[in-house]
Write a protein that holds these residues in place. Structure first.
Motif, mmCIF file in Angstrom:
data_model
loop_
_atom_site.group_PDB
_atom_site.id
_atom_site.type_symbol
_atom_site.label_atom_id
_atom_site.label_comp_id
_atom_site.label_asym_id
_atom_site.label_seq_id
_atom_site.Cartn_x
_atom_site.Cartn_y
_atom_site.Cartn_z
ATOM 1 N N GLY A 294 0.782 -1.225 0.000
ATOM 2 C CA GLY A 294 0.000 0.000 0.000
ATOM 3 C C GLY A 294 0.813 1.274 0.000
ATOM 4 N N SER A 295 2.013 1.228 0.547
ATOM 5 C CA SER A 295 2.823 2.448 0.663
ATOM 6 C C SER A 295 3.358 2.939 -0.669
ATOM 7 N N ILE A 296 3.357 2.096 -1.706
ATOM 8 C CA ILE A 296 3.932 2.530 -2.977
ATOM 9 C C ILE A 296 2.869 2.829 -4.029
ATOM 10 N N GLU A 535 11.091 4.337 4.114
ATOM 11 C CA GLU A 535 9.697 4.774 4.002
ATOM 12 C C GLU A 535 9.367 5.841 5.038
ATOM 13 N N ASP A 536 9.693 5.580 6.287
ATOM 14 C CA ASP A 536 9.348 6.508 7.367
ATOM 15 C C ASP A 536 10.013 7.865 7.161
ATOM 16 N N ASP A 551 9.488 13.265 -4.577
ATOM 17 C CA ASP A 551 10.419 12.307 -3.978
ATOM 18 C C ASP A 551 9.720 10.981 -3.685
ATOM 19 N N PHE A 552 8.400 11.006 -3.677
ATOM 20 C CA PHE A 552 7.651 9.754 -3.504
ATOM 21 C C PHE A 552 7.985 8.783 -4.633
ATOM 22 N N ASP A 553 8.075 9.285 -5.861
ATOM 23 C CA ASP A 553 8.366 8.418 -7.002
ATOM 24 C C ASP A 553 9.765 7.814 -6.885
ATOM 25 N N LYS A 554 10.701 8.616 -6.405
ATOM 26 C CA LYS A 554 12.060 8.092 -6.199
ATOM 27 C C LYS A 554 12.053 7.041 -5.084
ATOM 28 N N PHE A 555 11.263 7.303 -4.045
ATOM 29 C CA PHE A 555 11.141 6.322 -2.964
ATOM 30 C C PHE A 555 10.644 4.982 -3.498
#
Length: 576
Positions: A294-296, A535-536, A551-555
Motif C-alpha cells: 500500500g505504501s507505494i 519509508e518513514d 520524492d515519492f516516485d524516487k522512494f
C-alpha cells in the motif's frame, strides 16, 4: 479504490476459516485424552499413565514453594498512576500473583515504551542474554525461534491453559495459533486482541466545536476548515495564539499502522490516509488479485500531498515527529483533534479532563472518503507474544499468570492500569469492546438487564453493568462529558467512557481493510528494517516540506530496487 480493497476483508475472513482446522487445541486435547490407558500395579492399585497425570495439571495451581520469574518490562515514564510506595515491579498485580500462585516476579530490566523497549529486546536477542520471559513482536519472535532461544510451550499450553484462554484462541479460527507455531511447535502465547484496537478514529473537542458553531468534520475539506478554526479562533478562550488543530505522532511514533504493528496506533494519521483510500504499511490485493504494498501506490502519494498542504498551513502540530510526548498536546488542552483507538478513556483523556473538566472529547469514524465511507486499517488478532527462555525450569508459570489475569481481571482496582500486570498481553473475544458498549447502552436504556448477558468470555461485562451508574449521569443517552462523574470512581469511568464514547461508533458499518500478511517473509528478515526506515524518513520529510512530493516516485524506485520487488514476489507466493 475502497471498493477494490473491500475484497481484502473477504479474503482475510476466508483465510481465517481455512486456518480453522490447524492448531485446534480442543481437538488436540481430546485426542490426547482418548489415547490414555491405565495399568494396575502388583498391589492392585491403579497406576496413572503419563497422559492421565498430565490431565491433572491445575491451570491455577499454587506452587508449594516460591518460584522466581525474571522478566523485562516496558514502562511508561510519564505514568503516575501507581499508589505511593508501589513500583513497576511491586504493585497490586505482582503481589496478587505471589499470593495466589506463589510466583515471585522480578524485573530484570525495564525500558520506556516504544522504541526504547524494542531496542532493549533486540539487544537481549543479539547478545543471547534473555530474562526468563518477555513480551515481543512478531519479528522478534521469529528471530528468537531462529536462534533457538525459546522454550517449546506446546505441552505446557495443552496442560495448563485455562478453558477461557483456549476459547479465546479458538475464536480466531486458528490464526493466533498459527502465528506462534513453527515446525509444529508452539513457541509463544499470543495476545488475542479486540478487532477495534486496529480502528483509529477521530477524537475531537466537541466543546470547541460548540463554541465556534461547527459540526464534526465529515470530509477532508471539513477537517481542514475545523482544524483552521481551532488554530485561529482561540477555542480555549485564553487570548493566546497557542492552540493546535490536529495532534501528530511523537518522536519514534508511527504515521500509520503497518502489517507488523497493526493495532493501537495513537496520534497517527491513519484516517486521513483512509479518506484517500490509501493503506500504507499494509499488503493488499489489487484488481488482478495480486499482492501489492500500500505504501507505494498512487493513492498514498495523493494522501501525502494533502498532509503536506495541511502541515504547511499550520493545521497539524508543527512538532510532528519531533515532540517528545504527543499526549501532552491533549492533556495540556492545546490540541483539538487527534486520532487513536477506542480506549482513549484510559489515557490521555483522564489527565486532559482533570486539567480541564469541560474538555468534551468525543469519538467519530471520520473523515469519510469521496464515496462517503470510513476506511479503517484492521489489525491482526495477535500482535504481541509472551515468550519463555529456553531452559527456564517453569515454562508453565507464564501460562498460569495469564489464566489468572483472564479469570480475575474484573476484581482488580482498575484505577491502576492493567499494563502493570507482569507479562500482560490482551486476552479477549475479538468483539469485546463493541459487544460491551451495546450491552451498556441497552442496560442504561432499560431494555435489558445484567441477566441477559451471561457469556463469561466477556470477562469484564458483569462489573461494567454493575458499576455503570456510578459514573454515568442522566440523561443516559447523552455522552457529553457534563453527564459523567469521573471522580465518583475513576477506574470505572476510564473503562465506561472508553466503551460508550470510544466503542459506540464501531457498531456502525465501515470498510474494514485487512492486510493479506501480518508476518515477515524470508527476505524481510534481512531487508525490512532498512526499507521501513527509508519509508518513514521519506514520508515524514514530504509532509514536513523537507522534500518535494515527487520524492515519492524516487522512494518507490528505491524501495523496489533495495528488496521490495523480491519481497513482493514472496508475499504473492504466500497469498497463493
Amino acid at each position: 479504490m475502497a471498493k477494490r480493497f473491500m475484497l481484502v476483508s473477504l479474503v482475510f475472513i476466508l483465510l481465517l476459516s481455512a486456518c480453522s482446522s490447524g492448531g485446534n487445541n480442543t481437538e488436540n486435547a481430546t485426542r490426547h485424552t482418548d489415547n490414555g490407558n491405565s495399568s494396575t500395579n502388583v498391589s492392585g492399585e491403579k497406576e496413572a499413565t503419563e497422559d492421565e497425570s498430565k490431565e491433572k495439571a491445575d491451570p491455577f495451581g499454587k506452587y508449594a514453594e516460591t518460584i522466581t520469574l525474571n522478566y523485562g518490562k516496558e514502562v511508561d515514564p510519564t505514568d503516575k498512576s501507581l499508589p505511593e510506595g508501589d513500583t513497576p515491579e511491586n504493585n497490586q498485580y505482582s503481589r496478587y500473583i505471589k499470593e495466589v500462585l506463589n510466583i515471585d516476579t522480578k524485573v530484570t530490566w525495564q525500558a520506556a515504551s516504544g522504541t526504547n523497549y524494542d531496542q532493549k529486546v533486540n539487544l537481549a536477542i543479539s547478545s543471547n542474554d534473555l530474562p526468563d520471559a518477555l513480551i515481543v513482536k512478531d519479528s522478534q519472535l521469529r528471530a528468537m525461534v531462529k536462534a533457538g532461544q525459546l522454550a517449546d510451550l506446546t505441552e505446557a499450553f495443552e496442560r495448563y491453559a485455562s478453558p477461557s484462554v483456549k476459547k479465546f484462541m479458538e475464536k480466531t479460527n486458528g490464526v493466533s495459533q498459527k502465528s506462534v507455531t513453527f515446525d509444529g511447535k508452539m513457541y509463544a502465547i499470543p495476545s488475542i486482541q479486540v478487532q477495534s484496537d486496529g480502528v483509529h478514529q477521530m477524537w475531537i473537542r466537541k466543546d470547541w466545536l460548540d463554541k465556534l458553531g461547527l459540526e464534526a468534520p465529515k470530509t477532508i475539506e471539513d477537517l481542514e476548515k475545523v482544524a483552521r478554526a481551532f488554530v485561529e479562533q482561540d477555542p480555549d478562550d485564553n487570548g493566546k495564539d497557542d492552540t493546535i488543530g490536529i495532534a501528530g505522532q511523537q518522536n519514534g511514533g508511527r504515521l500509520y499502522a503497518n502489517f507488523l504493528e497493526s493495532t493501537n496506533n495513537t496520534y497517527g494519521l491513519d484516517p486521513i490516509f483512509g479518506a484517500y483510500q490509501s493503506y500504507p504499511g499494509f499488503w493488499l490485493k489489487n484488481e488482478s488479485g495480486e499482492a501489492v504494498y500500500g505504501s507505494i501506490l498512487p493513492e498514498t502519494k495523493e494522501a501525502l500531498a494533502k498532509l503536506r498542504d495541511m502541515y504547511a498551513n499550520g493545521l497539524i502540530d508543527r512538532e510532528l515527529g519531533i515532540r517528545k510526548s504527543a499526549s501532552e498536546t491533549v492533556t495540556d488542552g492545546k490540541a483539538g483533534i487527534f486520532f487513536g483507538p477506542w480506549w482513549m478513556g484510559y489515557g490521555p483523556l483522564p489527565d486532559a479532563i482533570k486539567n480541564n473538566p469541560g474538555a468534551n472529547w468525543q469519538a467519530y469514524l471520520l473523515p469519510l472518503d469521496a464515496d462517503g465511507e470510513f476506511n479503517a486499517h484492521m489489525g491482526a488478532p495477535s500482535t504481541l507474544f509472551v515468550v519463555v527462555r529456553k531452559g527456564y525450569e517453569h515454562p508453565e508459570a507464564v501460562i498460569k499468570m495469564l489464566n489468572l489475569l483472564v479469570r480475575d481481571e474484573s476484581t482488580f482496582d482498575i484505577s491502576v492500569p492493567i499494563g502493570h500486570y507482569p507479562l500482560r498481553v490482551p486476552m479477549s473475544y475479538t468483539d469485546e469492546s463493541e459487544y460491551s458498549a451495546q450491552a451498556l447502552r441497552e442496560v442504561l436504556a432499560g431494555t435489558k438487564t445484567a441477566a441477559d448477558f451471561t457469556d463469561p468470555g466477556y470477562k469484564l461485562l458483569a462489573a461494567d453493568i454493575a458499576n455503570i451508574k456510578k459514573v454515568k449521569k442522566e440523561p443516559y443517552d447523552n455522552l457529553d462529558i457534563e453527564y459523567w462523574d469521573p471522580k465518583a470512581d475513576e477506574g470505572t469511568w476510564k473503562r465506561a467512557y472508553s466503551l460508550l464514547v470510544g466503542s459506540s461508533s464501531l457498531t456502525q458499518d465501515y470498510n474494514k481493510i485487512y492486510s493479506v500478511l501480518y508476518s515477515q517473509t524470508k527476505t524481510m528478515e534481512s531487508r525490512w528494517t532498512n526499507l521501513k526506515k527509508l519509508e518513514d524518513e521519506t514520508f515524514l520529510k514530504i509532509i514536513m516540506g523537507a522534500a518535494p512530493i515527487d520524492d515519492f516516485d524516487k522512494f518507490v524506485e528505491d524501495w523496489k530496487r533495495q528488496g521490495g520487488d523480491i519481497i513482493t514476489k514472496e508475499v504473492q507466493e504466500h497469498v497463493k
